[in-house]
Design an enzyme around this catalytic site. Structure first.
Site, PDB file in Angstrom:
ATOM      1  N   ASN A   1       0.833  -1.201   0.000  1.00 18.39           N
ATOM      2  CA  ASN A   1       0.000   0.000   0.000  1.00 18.39           C
ATOM      3  C   ASN A   1       0.872   1.257   0.000  1.00 18.39           C
ATOM      4  O   ASN A   1       1.401   1.654   1.035  1.00 18.39           O
ATOM      5  CB  ASN A   1      -0.922  -0.014   1.222  1.00 18.39           C
ATOM      6  CG  ASN A   1      -1.838   1.188   1.264  1.00 18.39           C
ATOM      7  OD1 ASN A   1      -2.048   1.865   0.264  1.00 18.39           O
ATOM      8  ND2 ASN A   1      -2.395   1.472   2.424  1.00 18.39           N
ATOM      9  N   TRP A   2       0.993   1.889  -1.165  1.00 18.70           N
ATOM     10  CA  TRP A   2       1.824   3.083  -1.289  1.00 18.70           C
ATOM     11  C   TRP A   2       1.210   4.321  -0.622  1.00 18.70           C
ATOM     12  O   TRP A   2       1.900   5.316  -0.445  1.00 18.70           O
ATOM     13  CB  TRP A   2       2.041   3.401  -2.767  1.00 18.70           C
ATOM     14  CG  TRP A   2       3.041   2.530  -3.445  1.00 18.70           C
ATOM     15  CD1 TRP A   2       3.794   1.540  -2.886  1.00 18.70           C
ATOM     16  CD2 TRP A   2       3.400   2.578  -4.833  1.00 18.70           C
ATOM     17  NE1 TRP A   2       4.598   0.960  -3.829  1.00 18.70           N
ATOM     18  CE2 TRP A   2       4.380   1.582  -5.040  1.00 18.70           C
ATOM     19  CE3 TRP A   2       2.985   3.353  -5.916  1.00 18.70           C
ATOM     20  CZ2 TRP A   2       4.952   1.361  -6.292  1.00 18.70           C
ATOM     21  CZ3 TRP A   2       3.553   3.121  -7.163  1.00 18.70           C
ATOM     22  CH2 TRP A   2       4.526   2.140  -7.349  1.00 18.70           C
ATOM     23  N   LYS A   3      -0.078   4.269  -0.320  1.00 16.76           N
ATOM     24  CA  LYS A   3      -0.787   5.443   0.204  1.00 16.76           C
ATOM     25  C   LYS A   3      -0.615   6.613  -0.782  1.00 16.76           C
ATOM     26  O   LYS A   3      -0.558   6.382  -1.992  1.00 16.76           O
ATOM     27  CB  LYS A   3      -0.335   5.754   1.630  1.00 16.76           C
ATOM     28  CG  LYS A   3      -0.486   4.539   2.566  1.00 16.76           C
ATOM     29  CD  LYS A   3      -0.293   4.868   4.007  1.00 16.76           C
ATOM     30  CE  LYS A   3      -0.492   3.613   4.855  1.00 16.76           C
ATOM     31  NZ  LYS A   3      -0.416   3.896   6.296  1.00 16.76           N
TER      32      LYS A   3
ATOM     33  N   HIS B   1      -9.815   1.084   4.756  1.00 15.85           N
ATOM     34  CA  HIS B   1      -8.567   1.352   5.462  1.00 15.85           C
ATOM     35  C   HIS B   1      -8.833   2.345   6.600  1.00 15.85           C
ATOM     36  O   HIS B   1      -9.686   3.224   6.483  1.00 15.85           O
ATOM     37  CB  HIS B   1      -7.521   1.917   4.493  1.00 15.85           C
ATOM     38  CG  HIS B   1      -6.145   1.969   5.070  1.00 15.85           C
ATOM     39  ND1 HIS B   1      -5.732   2.985   5.913  1.00 15.85           N
ATOM     40  CD2 HIS B   1      -5.085   1.131   4.938  1.00 15.85           C
ATOM     41  CE1 HIS B   1      -4.484   2.764   6.277  1.00 15.85           C
ATOM     42  NE2 HIS B   1      -4.064   1.648   5.701  1.00 15.85           N
TER      43      HIS B   1
ATOM     44  N   GLU C   1      -7.397   4.901   7.569  1.00 12.24           N
ATOM     45  CA  GLU C   1      -7.276   6.313   7.192  1.00 12.24           C
ATOM     46  C   GLU C   1      -8.531   6.793   6.474  1.00 12.24           C
ATOM     47  O   GLU C   1      -8.941   7.951   6.633  1.00 12.24           O
ATOM     48  CB  GLU C   1      -6.024   6.502   6.331  1.00 12.24           C
ATOM     49  CG  GLU C   1      -4.760   6.306   7.146  1.00 12.24           C
ATOM     50  CD  GLU C   1      -3.530   5.955   6.338  1.00 12.24           C
ATOM     51  OE1 GLU C   1      -2.471   5.766   6.954  1.00 12.24           O
ATOM     52  OE2 GLU C   1      -3.634   5.857   5.094  1.00 12.24           O
TER      53      GLU C   1
ATOM     54  N   GLU D   1      -5.613  -4.568  10.775  1.00  9.95           N
ATOM     55  CA  GLU D   1      -4.614  -3.518  10.982  1.00  9.95           C
ATOM     56  C   GLU D   1      -4.891  -2.803  12.299  1.00  9.95           C
ATOM     57  O   GLU D   1      -5.777  -1.955  12.368  1.00  9.95           O
ATOM     58  CB  GLU D   1      -4.616  -2.534   9.812  1.00  9.95           C
ATOM     59  CG  GLU D   1      -6.000  -2.121   9.303  1.00  9.95           C
ATOM     60  CD  GLU D   1      -5.943  -0.888   8.419  1.00  9.95           C
ATOM     61  OE1 GLU D   1      -4.885  -0.575   7.860  1.00  9.95           O
ATOM     62  OE2 GLU D   1      -6.973  -0.205   8.328  1.00  9.95           O
TER      63      GLU D   1
ATOM     64  N   GLY E   1       2.184   3.046  10.762  1.00 11.94           N
ATOM     65  CA  GLY E   1       3.057   4.189  10.569  1.00 11.94           C
ATOM     66  C   GLY E   1       3.673   4.738  11.834  1.00 11.94           C
ATOM     67  O   GLY E   1       4.256   5.826  11.832  1.00 11.94           O
TER      68      GLY E   1
ATOM     69  N   SER F   1       3.255  -1.572  10.338  1.00 11.75           N
ATOM     70  CA  SER F   1       4.713  -1.517  10.502  1.00 11.75           C
ATOM     71  C   SER F   1       5.376  -2.859  10.218  1.00 11.75           C
ATOM     72  O   SER F   1       6.260  -3.318  10.958  1.00 11.75           O
ATOM     73  CB  SER F   1       5.086  -1.005  11.908  1.00 11.75           C
ATOM     74  OG  SER F   1       4.586   0.309  12.095  1.00 11.75           O
TER      75      SER F   1
ATOM     76  N   GLY G   1       2.749  -0.936   4.448  1.00  7.45           N
ATOM     77  CA  GLY G   1       2.746   0.493   4.185  1.00  7.45           C
ATOM     78  C   GLY G   1       4.124   1.010   3.825  1.00  7.45           C
ATOM     79  O   GLY G   1       4.592   0.897   2.699  1.00  7.45           O
TER      80      GLY G   1
END
Length: 244
Positions: free
Chosen positions: A8-10, A93, A95, A161, A167, A206, A227
């Site tokens: 997941n590059w975000k 997700h 976020e 998650e 992160g 992480s 991530g």
């Protein structure tokens, strides 16, 4: 069961940077039996990945609209993702839930829309630190899972998650990951019966080359939603190599 590393590059990498990453991966990539790589990239990067990723590496969207098409400015439909060759779409997700107020009902609608167009949704669930500290993390996550899978068929991936580990550099232990993965598996059996044993349950939070093997060795953990470590080809290949 094949392990899935969903990268997941975000909101990172321009199309130019995505091309350089894909070309670097192509130069160095060798398939590993039992391990699948798939890049979850910003929508603008997806055509670039389609043209430049090595054969056998998949890709997907980081989100998908709950709507088929129409006056929904800024959204990306499942049909659009499918048209550029995506096989996956991340939904729910943390976020998206936190920053955009997405509810379990919204997540389920997005997952159903993805499935309607032949995409496999990666449905994310997990708790914040205060919930874990109260010992309510299992019950909370299973409630979230039930709501997020309403009307969704068994062609799905679930990503656990723990929000407090995303992160932050903090990582749930392998035993923590297995505790929730096993509870999720039992809940999936209640919903899907024997098909649940074929559903991949990922851990996200992480994940790095030095902890991926221990986490994925657990019986109910079938990969990771990665991530920060997804942004460097060396880290991705390090994780893949650790799983050989």
């Amino acid at each position: 069961m094949t392990i899935l590393l969903a990268l997941n590059w975000k909101m990172n990498k321009t199309p130019t940077e995505a091309r350089a990453w894909a070309e670097d991966l192509k130069d160095k990539y060798a398939p590993v039996d039992g391990v699948e790589l798939a890049v979850m990239a910003p929508a603008l990067d997806l055509p670039t990945l389609a043209a430049n990723l090595p054969a056998g590496v998949g890709y997907g969207g980081q989100d998908v609209s709950a709507q088929e098409s129409g006056a929904y400015t800024g959204e990306t439909s499942a049909a659009m993702l499918k048209d550029v060759g995506c096989t996956y779409a991340v939904v729910g997700h943390s976020e998206r839930r936190d920053y955009h107020g997405e509810t379990d009902e919204t997540v389920a609608a997005k997952a159903r829309q993805a499935q309607a167009h032949g995409l496999t949704p990666i449905v994310c669930v997990g708790e914040k630190l205060d919930i874990r500290e109260k010992g309510e993390h299992v019950a909370f996550t299973l409630r979230q899972l039930a709501g997020s899978l309403s009307g969704v068929d068994a062609e799905v991936v679930v990503a656990y998650e723990p929000v407090w580990a995303i992160g932050t550099g903090k990582t749930a232990t392998a035993d923590d990951a297995e505790e929730l993965a096993a509870a999720i598996r039992d809940a999936l059996r209640g919903q899907y019966g024997a098909k649940a044993d074929g559903i991949r349950v990922l851990y996200g939070g992480s994940v790095k080359p030095d902890n991926i093997a221990e986490i994925c060795a657990k019986p109910n953990v079938n990969g990771a939603l990665v991530g920060g470590a997804s942004l460097k080809v060396a880290d991705v290949l390090g994780m893949q190599g650790a799983l050989q």
